[in-house]
Design a protein around this motif. Sequence first.
Motif: not given
Length: 131
Positions: A2-5, A10-11, A22-23, A105-107
């Motif tokens: 996955a690109l990002i887990e 952080l929660t 999460d979404d 950029r976004l992650p």
Amino acid sequence: MALIEKTDVLTVGHDRIDNDHDDFINLLNKLDAAGNADFPALFQQLYEQTEQHFDRENQLMKQFSYPGEAEHKSEHQRVLGEFKQFKSRVDKGLIAFGRSFVKDRLPQWLGLHVTTMDGALAAHINKQPQA
Ligand SMILES: [Fe+2]
Ligand SMILES: [Fe+2]
């Protein structure tokens, strides 16, 4: 891979905010794996989801008289502006620009924004007796 887990982000301890994040992560991973034919619709979905999420956080800031409201809101506005520029390129068929935004950029932006601004907002809300 996955690109990002989810564990990369952080929660913050506020269910609604954490579920939205999460979404966002799920959709980023879907976009990363999507072919060019599916990419534009998913990108549109990510944009709308982000806009709705920002509205929810902005609403919480108002509701809980958050002292960092102006700064946090303007960061949301800034990111939406950037997002719009990439969306207009994707809408013209320039998918590579959208892919770069999703991957490069976004992650990183999400990780930083959640750790700093969203974390501080959730901590403020959780301190309130009515939260
Ligand atoms: Fe935020
Ligand atoms: Fe957020």
